[in-house]
Design an enzyme around this catalytic site. Structure first.
Site, PDB file in Angstrom:
ATOM      1  N   GLY A 129       0.775  -1.231   0.000  1.00 53.56           N
ATOM      2  CA  GLY A 129       0.000   0.000   0.000  1.00 53.56           C
ATOM      3  C   GLY A 129       0.806   1.280   0.000  1.00 53.56           C
TER       4      GLY A 129
ATOM      5  N   ASN B 295       1.796   3.076  -2.612  1.00 52.56           N
ATOM      6  CA  ASN B 295       1.145   4.019  -3.524  1.00 52.56           C
ATOM      7  C   ASN B 295      -0.178   4.505  -2.943  1.00 52.56           C
ATOM      8  OD1 ASN B 295       2.578   4.817  -5.871  1.00 52.56           O
ATOM      9  ND2 ASN B 295       2.393   2.744  -6.684  1.00 52.56           N
TER      10      ASN B 295
ATOM     11  N   LEU C  91      -4.159  -6.684  -7.701  1.00 51.77           N
ATOM     12  CA  LEU C  91      -3.798  -7.829  -8.527  1.00 51.77           C
ATOM     13  C   LEU C  91      -4.973  -8.625  -9.101  1.00 51.77           C
ATOM     14  CD1 LEU C  91      -0.757  -9.156  -6.476  1.00 51.77           C
ATOM     15  CD2 LEU C  91      -0.785  -7.559  -8.407  1.00 51.77           C
TER      16      LEU C  91
ATOM     17  N   ILE D  98     -10.624  -6.789 -12.616  1.00 53.14           N
ATOM     18  CA  ILE D  98     -11.832  -6.021 -12.294  1.00 53.14           C
ATOM     19  C   ILE D  98     -12.997  -6.642 -13.064  1.00 53.14           C
ATOM     20  CG2 ILE D  98     -12.958  -3.763 -12.421  1.00 53.14           C
ATOM     21  CD1 ILE D  98     -10.635  -3.884 -10.426  1.00 53.14           C
TER      22      ILE D  98
ATOM     23  N   ASN E 288      -5.256   2.596 -13.646  1.00 55.74           N
ATOM     24  CA  ASN E 288      -4.219   1.708 -13.122  1.00 55.74           C
ATOM     25  C   ASN E 288      -2.851   2.305 -13.415  1.00 55.74           C
ATOM     26  OD1 ASN E 288      -3.153  -0.725 -11.999  1.00 55.74           O
ATOM     27  ND2 ASN E 288      -2.718  -1.447 -14.054  1.00 55.74           N
TER      28      ASN E 288
ATOM     29  N   HIS F 295       1.108   0.936 -14.079  1.00 49.65           N
ATOM     30  CA  HIS F 295       1.891  -0.261 -14.365  1.00 49.65           C
ATOM     31  C   HIS F 295       3.369   0.114 -14.361  1.00 49.65           C
ATOM     32  CE1 HIS F 295       2.537  -4.310 -15.860  1.00 49.65           C
ATOM     33  NE2 HIS F 295       3.450  -3.799 -16.668  1.00 49.65           N
TER      34      HIS F 295
ATOM     35  N   ASP G 161      -3.676  -4.754 -18.856  1.00 48.41           N
ATOM     36  CA  ASP G 161      -2.704  -3.810 -19.398  1.00 48.41           C
ATOM     37  C   ASP G 161      -2.930  -3.427 -20.853  1.00 48.41           C
ATOM     38  OD1 ASP G 161      -1.404  -3.764 -16.903  1.00 48.41           O
ATOM     39  OD2 ASP G 161      -0.235  -5.526 -17.433  1.00 48.41           O
TER      40      ASP G 161
ATOM     41  N   GLU H 158       6.303   6.661  -9.846  1.00 47.96           N
ATOM     42  CA  GLU H 158       4.918   6.429  -9.428  1.00 47.96           C
ATOM     43  C   GLU H 158       4.503   7.461  -8.390  1.00 47.96           C
ATOM     44  OE1 GLU H 158       4.941   1.561  -9.996  1.00 47.96           O
ATOM     45  OE2 GLU H 158       4.991   2.412  -7.979  1.00 47.96           O
TER      46      GLU H 158
END
EC number: 2.1.2.2
Length: 186
Positions: free
Chosen positions: A12, A14, A84, A87, A101, A103, A144, A173
């Site tokens: 967690g 991010n 992970l 959805i 998202n 990546h 992706d 990020e």
């Protein structure tokens, strides 16, 4: 006020960065964190930051429980932060072009099922790439393959290990994800 839901499966870091960033914004609020496992580090981080956190397992996502939680917390926008699970379609249809998202590579390279975390950085190094980075994208039904919103690059150094490359990518990020989300939500 726009509400963001953060979905996470891991430590967690991010998610914490996003929560702290949006604490200072009047128009955007992180209304809930949804963790896919009770043992995920994000559960404790959300608690320390006083953000409601709900654990919804893969079975809960499949049964529609996650969509009910998103509605309960009036989420306007869904942000994946190290999440992970796939959805499910009910959420994709409820939030078209409102699920984002991040990546840890320059997609389309090193994406797809199983390409997450340290696996991505190992693949980048094994391929002899000279640069890596991040891709922020909308998600769709395939891993992706959603529309790209933003990419940022960093060099791959000759003495990099997967861990040193991961750290440099994490810095990208932390720098860009909150800003890009803010611009999308506004």
């Amino acid at each position: 006020m726009k509400n963001i839901a953060i979905l996470a499966s891991g430590e967690g870091t991010n998610a914490e960065r996003l929560i702290r960033y949006f604490e200072e914004k009047e128009e955007i609020n992180v209304s809930v964190v949804i963790a896919s496992r009770a043992t995920a580090g994000v559960v404790k981080r959300a608690g320390r930051l006083h953000v409601p956190c709900r654990v919804v397992t893969s079975a809960g996502f499949a049964s529609g429980e996650a969509l009910l939680v998103l509605r309960e917390y009036r989420a306007d926008f869904v942000v994946l932060a190290g999440f992970l699970l796939r959805i499910p379609d009910d959420i994709l249809h409820a939030y078209p072009q409102r699920i984002v998202n991040i990546h840890p590579s320059l997609l389309p390279k090193f994406g797809g099922k199983g390409m997450y975390g340290i696996h991505v950085h190992e693949a980048v190094l094994d391929a002899g790439e000279k640069e890596s980075g991040i891709t922020i994208q909308y998600i769709n039904e395939r891993y992706d393959e959603g529309d790209y919103i933003f990419q940022a690059k960093c060099p791959v150094l000759p003495d990099d290990t997967p861990e040193t490359l991961a750290e440099r990518v994490h810095q990208l990020e932390y720098q860009y994800y909150p800003e890009v989300i803010e611009s999308l939500v506004r």
